[in-house]
Design a protein around this motif. Structure first.
Motif, mmCIF file in Angstrom:
data_model
loop_
_atom_site.group_PDB
_atom_site.id
_atom_site.type_symbol
_atom_site.label_atom_id
_atom_site.label_comp_id
_atom_site.label_asym_id
_atom_site.label_seq_id
_atom_site.Cartn_x
_atom_site.Cartn_y
_atom_site.Cartn_z
ATOM 1 N N ASP A 200 0.830 -1.196 0.000
ATOM 2 C CA ASP A 200 0.000 0.000 0.000
ATOM 3 C C ASP A 200 0.872 1.256 0.000
ATOM 4 N N GLU A 204 1.357 3.988 -3.026
ATOM 5 C CA GLU A 204 1.116 5.412 -2.777
ATOM 6 C C GLU A 204 2.347 6.246 -3.151
ATOM 7 N N GLU A 207 2.556 6.458 -6.883
ATOM 8 C CA GLU A 207 1.532 7.348 -7.425
ATOM 9 C C GLU A 207 1.929 8.803 -7.199
ATOM 10 N N GLY A 268 2.626 8.456 6.468
ATOM 11 C CA GLY A 268 2.088 8.572 5.113
ATOM 12 C C GLY A 268 0.580 8.762 5.114
ATOM 13 N N GLU A 269 -0.095 7.995 5.992
ATOM 14 C CA GLU A 269 -1.555 8.150 6.075
ATOM 15 C C GLU A 269 -1.916 9.548 6.538
ATOM 16 N N ALA A 272 -1.548 12.019 3.739
ATOM 17 C CA ALA A 272 -2.638 11.945 2.764
ATOM 18 C C ALA A 272 -3.913 12.562 3.324
ATOM 19 N N VAL A 289 -12.383 8.009 8.969
ATOM 20 C CA VAL A 289 -11.696 7.943 10.257
ATOM 21 C C VAL A 289 -12.107 6.676 11.004
ATOM 22 N N PHE A 292 -10.271 3.851 9.540
ATOM 23 C CA PHE A 292 -8.862 3.819 9.943
ATOM 24 C C PHE A 292 -8.696 3.266 11.351
ATOM 25 N N LEU A 348 7.166 8.246 2.166
ATOM 26 C CA LEU A 348 6.507 6.993 1.804
ATOM 27 C C LEU A 348 7.525 5.941 1.390
ATOM 28 N N LYS A 398 -12.030 2.341 1.326
ATOM 29 C CA LYS A 398 -11.899 2.636 -0.103
ATOM 30 C C LYS A 398 -13.170 3.291 -0.647
ATOM 31 N N MET B 1 -4.632 3.635 -1.149
ATOM 32 C CA MET B 1 -4.926 4.322 0.108
ATOM 33 C C MET B 1 -5.909 5.442 -0.161
ATOM 34 N N LYS B 2 -5.633 6.634 0.289
ATOM 35 C CA LYS B 2 -6.591 7.729 0.145
ATOM 36 C C LYS B 2 -6.335 8.460 -1.165
ATOM 37 N N ASP B 3 -6.946 7.973 -2.210
ATOM 38 C CA ASP B 3 -6.680 8.562 -3.523
ATOM 39 C C ASP B 3 -7.136 9.999 -3.567
ATOM 40 N N LEU B 27 -18.774 10.281 15.588
ATOM 41 C CA LEU B 27 -17.714 11.287 15.636
ATOM 42 C C LEU B 27 -18.307 12.630 15.267
#
Lengths: 398, 341
Positions: A200, A204, A207, A268-269, A272, A289, A292, A348, A398, B1-3, B27
């Motif tokens: 992952d 990322e 990309e 990294g998360e 993003a 959230v 996650f 990343l 996703k 991930m978070k595109d 939340l």
């Protein structure tokens, strides 16, 4: 010199001839370059059209204005001639100058009464009539660093990084009661989780590499960052292994390394999420959230897997949680306030290298643990379960 | 991930978000931003800025000024043929030329006589017309006139001399009819490109008895420029230079009779339009009748449509005129009349 040349007993000594031969190719190279630059070397290389590349790296919206941070990623100077916003030509100013040298940055300022929540397409025309476009999918005032936004980004980091990792750590006492086979299974699950996270992170990084200005070679940075981190961690772990530390100590340091790898992944998360927040894409944030939190709780599990049979202090556990989850906060800050594609790619890439190195360490640990009593299908099902665990929880995100 | 989301993905995601409001409720704080409902207007909306360019193009270097084009009529060299018919001879050459369209951007244009639009060719119904065309550019071109004439004078590749090769010349020759407002343009293929590059101009045939006298006659040729060659216009204008009549309003006086010869030669977009502020005008489509067909303040023209507008202003002040395809207006097709007392 004469006797040196005559002496066959020291053929490998450094003498003038060697020095000359060493320097000669460089001199000739210099000559060839000079000749080529002055004559063109017989080739006709003048471009039929100018080659320009302008990256609009960031848009900053303030009430009544739009600022575009641009970088010249092309081989020559770029001069900005006109600015078009949503099919309208708008007066603009550029600081420091409309003429931007290679790799330099500039800020294009447009006084524009944008409307909250609407979308905008922005095109900058260079002097050579080449258009460079970006889009503002949802217009809203770009968060400026202040105590309130700082706290929001901190909260985001807490939710997606710190809290779930710590929640995972709370399973420690229960997991300690597991038998050897279950511990191996847990290690294998951790390896599976990490392989998934590593892929992952790598995807990322690749990309994001596309957004890095061409001269900075994003893909190259990914390779350098990942490979260097992998071998650095490998070297550190080998030194520790040969430093006479007990196995328990080595397992503890492996746990720290897992925490570090996961921490880099969470950085990294955070990057993003911060960046998404910055451009208004956090509209889908609440759901994200929650996803996650569920996904990252498994990360806490991974961190403690190697030390289940030991007795790490509370302090160690707290520190591991912080190393594993804390970087999400840092990432959210950077992504939110100063998004930078090149920096993000480097982070990343480092994360990728770290995670795969840790997988390698876990593999060694599993091998050691199963040396006397092989349990191939435990390992197999653990790894697959770990990957599936993230895939399934990923469905939420996703 | 978070595109990173495109707008379309974003909208889809917003729908998903609604499904996830159960999660959002957990939340409350984070959920505040998760609304897909229409956003409120910003409370600081002000109306200050206007679209426009910074600075001005170099008219001297361009070789023409849109303000001069308004009133620049080419009546040709006049003589009389043995039968008593009036002969008008014009000289037109096609030239490759870089034109600064907006400040800082030069467009590699193709022009008639070095200007966009080309010369406004003007004559009277029944005159004999000779246009001595020489191709001074690097591509084959032609001149295709709207009007009534023999096939070999039509300026298309398939009849008469066909395309005129670089360095060659040809004389287009015909009797001017019918009276009205017409146009001419290059008819080499690909046609859209040859027109969009600048090869066009207005062609006026006055009726024998003339039109009723007015105080001012103005030529306005509407077109656009595709500076990045993606077959979509990036800028729009009257007489080639976007925002020119914004920066230099056309000065007229209260009560003066104004006649505008309006031609649309815009490529790539289906229609163009003209809207006059705080006023109405008589409209003569194609100018082929002396009786107006409409009393209005907005007309629409597709490519090669044209018409004559007649109006006068009742009150002094500054009045906009622009395409009421407002997108074109904000990309350059905007101007002002400054009405002096």
């Amino acid at each position: 010199m004469a006797d040196r040349a005559a002496s066959p007993t020291k053929p490998k000594s450094f003498n003038l001839t060697t020095a000359l031969l060493l320097v000669l190719p460089l001199l000739v190279l210099g000559g060839v370059i000079a000749l080529f630059l002055s004559t063109g070397g017989g080739l006709h290389l003048s471009a039929p059209a100018p080659v320009e590349d302008l990256k609009i790296e960031r848009t900053v919206l303030k009430p009544g204005s739009i600022d575009l941070l641009v970088r010249n990623a092309g081989p020559q100077d770029v001069t900005i001639a006109q600015a078009v916003i949503n099919n309208g030509v708008w007066p603009f100013s550029v600081s420091p100058s409309p003429s931007i040298p290679r790799l330099s940055q500039a800020t294009v300022h447009v006084d524009y009464e944008w409307v909250q929540g609407e979308a905008y397409a922005v095109t900058l025309f260079s002097k050579n009539a080449l258009p460079f476009s970006t889009e503002i999918p949802v217009a809203f005032t770009t968060p400026q660093p202040n105590s309130r936004t700082f706290w929001s980004f901190t909260l985001i980091g807490l939710y997606v990084g710190v809290i779930p990792v710590y929640l995972g750590l709370f399973w420690f006492p229960a997991l300690r009661l597991l038998g050897r086979r279950w511990m191996v299974l847990l290690l294998a699950i951790t390896a599976g989780l990490l392989v998934f996270l590593g892929l992952d992170t790598l995807s990322e990084a690749l990309e994001k590499a596309g957004a890095v200005p061409a001269p900075l070679q994003g893909i190259g940075l990914v390779g350098i960052g990942a490979v260097a981190t992998f071998f650095l961690l490998d070297a550190i772990s080998r030194r520790q292994a040969s430093s006479g530390k007990s196995e328990a100590e080595q397992r503890l340091s492996l746990a720290y390394m897992i925490a570090t790898g996961i921490g880099l992944h969470n950085l990294g998360e955070g990057l993003a999420i911060g960046a998404a927040y910055n451009v208004g894409e956090i509209a889908l944030g609440a759901f994200l959230v929650v996803g996650f939190i569920i996904q990252n709780i498994t990360e806490g599990l991974g961190i403690i897997a190697p030390v289940l049979r030991d007795r790490p202090g509370l302090r160690s556990l707290a520190l591991m949680g912080l190393v594993g989850g804390g970087p999400a906060i840092l990432g959210a800050w950077i992504g939110g306030f100063a998004p930078n594609a090149t920096l993000a790619v480097l982070f990343l890439a480092v994360g990728t290298g770290a995670i795969f190195e840790v997988v390698y360490e876990i593999a060694k640990l599993i091998q050691k643990d199963t040396a006397r009593q092989p349990m191939p299908f435990t390992v197999f099902s653990g790894i697959v379960a770990g990957m599936l665990l993230l895939w399934v929880t990923g469905l939420l995100i996703k | 991930m978070k595109d990173k989301l495109t707008r379309r993905n974003f909208l889809q995601a917003s729908a998903v978000t609604l499904l996830g409001t159960g999660g959002a409720a957990l939340l409350g704080r984070g959920g505040q931003k998760a609304t897909a409902a229409p956003m409120a207007q910003m409370d600081h909306m002000q109306h200050g800025g206007m679209p426009g360019v910074v600075g001005e193009v170099d008219h001297g270097k361009n070789g023409f000024n849109p303000t001069d084009v308004l009133t620049d009529f080419d009546y040709g060299e006049v003589s009389t043929l043995p039968g008593g018919q009036t002969l008008r001879e014009y000289r037109v050459s096609s030239v490759n030329k870089n034109i600064e369209i907006v400040p800082g951007i030069e467009f590699p244009a193709w022009t008639f006589n070095g200007r966009i639009p080309g010369p406004t060719i003007r004559c009277t119904e029944g005159d004999h017309i000779r246009i001595h065309f020489s191709n001074g550019s690097t591509h084959p071109h032609s001149m295709h006139f709207h009007g009534i004439h023999p096939s070999e004078m039509d300026g298309v590749p398939s009849s008469g001399p066909g395309l005129i090769q670089p360095g060659d010349t040809f004389t287009y020759e015909f009797d001017a009819e019918p009276f009205g407002l017409h146009l001419y343009h290059c008819h080499a293929f690909p046609l859209a490109r040859h027109i969009a590059k600048g090869l066009y101009g207005a062609f006026i045939i006055d009726p024998k008895e003339g039109r009723p006298p007015v105080d001012r006659e103005l030529v306005m040729v509407m077109s656009g420029f595709d500076v990045d060659f993606d077959d979509a216009n990036d800028f729009y204008a009257v007489n080639a230079i976007p925002f020119h009549f914004d920066q230099h309003p056309i000065q007229i006086r209260v009560g003066e009779k104004v006649r505008v010869y309006l031609v649309n030669i815009l490529e790539f977009d289906l229609i163009n339009s003209f809207h006059l502020h705080a006023n109405f005008f008589n409209y003569y489509p194609t100018g082929t009748s002396l009786t107006p067909s409409e009393y209005t303040d907005t007309v629409m023209q597709t490519q090669a449509q044209r018409g004559i507008l007649e109006f006068s202003y009742k009150y002094p002040g500054t009045y906009m005129f622009h395409a009421h395809n407002t997108e074109f207006a904000e990309l350059g097709w905007t101007g002002h009349f400054e009405v002096l007392p």
